[in-house]
Scaffold this active site. Sequence first.
Site, short mmCIF file in Angstrom:
data_model
loop_
_atom_site.label_atom_id
_atom_site.label_comp_id
_atom_site.label_asym_id
_atom_site.label_seq_id
_atom_site.Cartn_x
_atom_site.Cartn_y
_atom_site.Cartn_z
N LYS A 208 30.63 -7.13 57.20
CA LYS A 208 29.79 -6.31 58.08
C LYS A 208 28.37 -6.09 57.56
O LYS A 208 28.18 -5.66 56.43
CB LYS A 208 30.44 -4.96 58.29
CG LYS A 208 31.66 -5.02 59.19
CD LYS A 208 32.40 -3.72 59.13
CE LYS A 208 32.56 -3.10 60.51
NZ LYS A 208 33.04 -1.71 60.38
N GLY A 358 35.19 -4.99 44.26
CA GLY A 358 36.60 -5.29 44.15
C GLY A 358 36.95 -6.66 44.73
O GLY A 358 37.62 -7.46 44.09
#
Length: 401
Positions: A208, A358
């Site tokens: 996004k 992550g």
Amino acid sequence: MSASIRNLDDLLAEGVSGRRVLVRADLNVPLDKQTGEITDDGRIRAVLPTLGALVQAGAKVVVCSHLGRPKGAPDPQYSLRPVAGRLGELIDAPVHFATDTVGESARATVDALTDGQVALLENLRFNKGETSKDDTERGAFADQLAAFGEAYVDDAFGAVHRKHASVHDVPARLPHVAGRLVLREVEVLSRLTGEPERPYVVVLGGSKVSDKLAVIEALLPKVDRLLIGGGMCFTFLKAQGHEVGTSLLEEEMVETCGNLLSRAEGKILLPVDVVAADAFAPDAAHDTVPADGIPSHRLGLDIGPETVAGFTAALSQAKTVFWNGPMGVFEMPAFANGTRGVAEAITKTDAFTVVGGGDSAAAVRALGLDESSFGHISTGGGASLEYLEGKTLPGIAALEN
Ligand code: 3PG
Ligand code: MG
């Protein structure tokens, strides 16, 4: 790190033998949806230097963490129990697991600790107070947590951007220091916000644009090149007037992306080719097509080889590199080449290289790349981006007071 922040060595110098030390860690590791097994234990390994030092020094170590996003009540799929098992293997000593966070089990577990032993409390987010927006509710939970320690160590870099009880309110109640991981993360990231050696090249991916807008805004004046891949590149391609078929698109961001491109003075590099598929599936039919020729019924799931070559050329000049976000759907082998290619290019530069996030860190390990060929792999996704944006991070600010 700001000189006003004390770190683990300061605490160790005071002597911690026989003292209860509460450690906030970020043990939010990915779990296999079917088996519940830990698929990447990087975040557990990252906190070992801090835990090891405290164990060695004879502290009674009480570790707390969140895992996933449970909604303020116990939810077995988010239990930290498997993490306690893995942590025990890694420190080669039993980890005493409490089946609640601040209840009877936690009290009994903490009370029973002897010098040099480690306990892990159940998921912080099983309690409404942890993430509450209400200061009183958060404070009440922080009081209960703080009762388990005589000192507090924040080693949860991945969570320092959260204004949560264990991150923001506990340090107001106990003598507090930054752990080894937090210290190292901040040292590394401050090299990027200070005077990075040039050229400074940033690679951004992920799905996004809206998530990355603030960091793009903050980075544009600082970087020499910004390479954009991943799902979010299609909104930029659309802003350039290209059709993107059924690719991921944030329609309401097209105009913003257009403005960014015109302000970027050529610093932004977009894909020139993409791997376009019939469906979002590992075995979907797919071809490499020019970025301005995505067929209307297809969606882009990776950057193409020409783009990888262009990105590689830009990276080969760099003296400083920051990378956040995969270039494609790397979990599916057919769409992993872009992420692999960019990751390999980063390992081959002689730049100071930082991998943030992550997902990107997990991608490095999942693709079997050698972690040691990167300068630093951050355990924080949102946290490292917000640090680079120059935001005040509640967990760091709390350590400063
Ligand atoms: C992360 O995975 O980014 C950190 O553990 C923070 O988790 P959160 O985004 O659920 O607060
Ligand atoms: Mg996150």
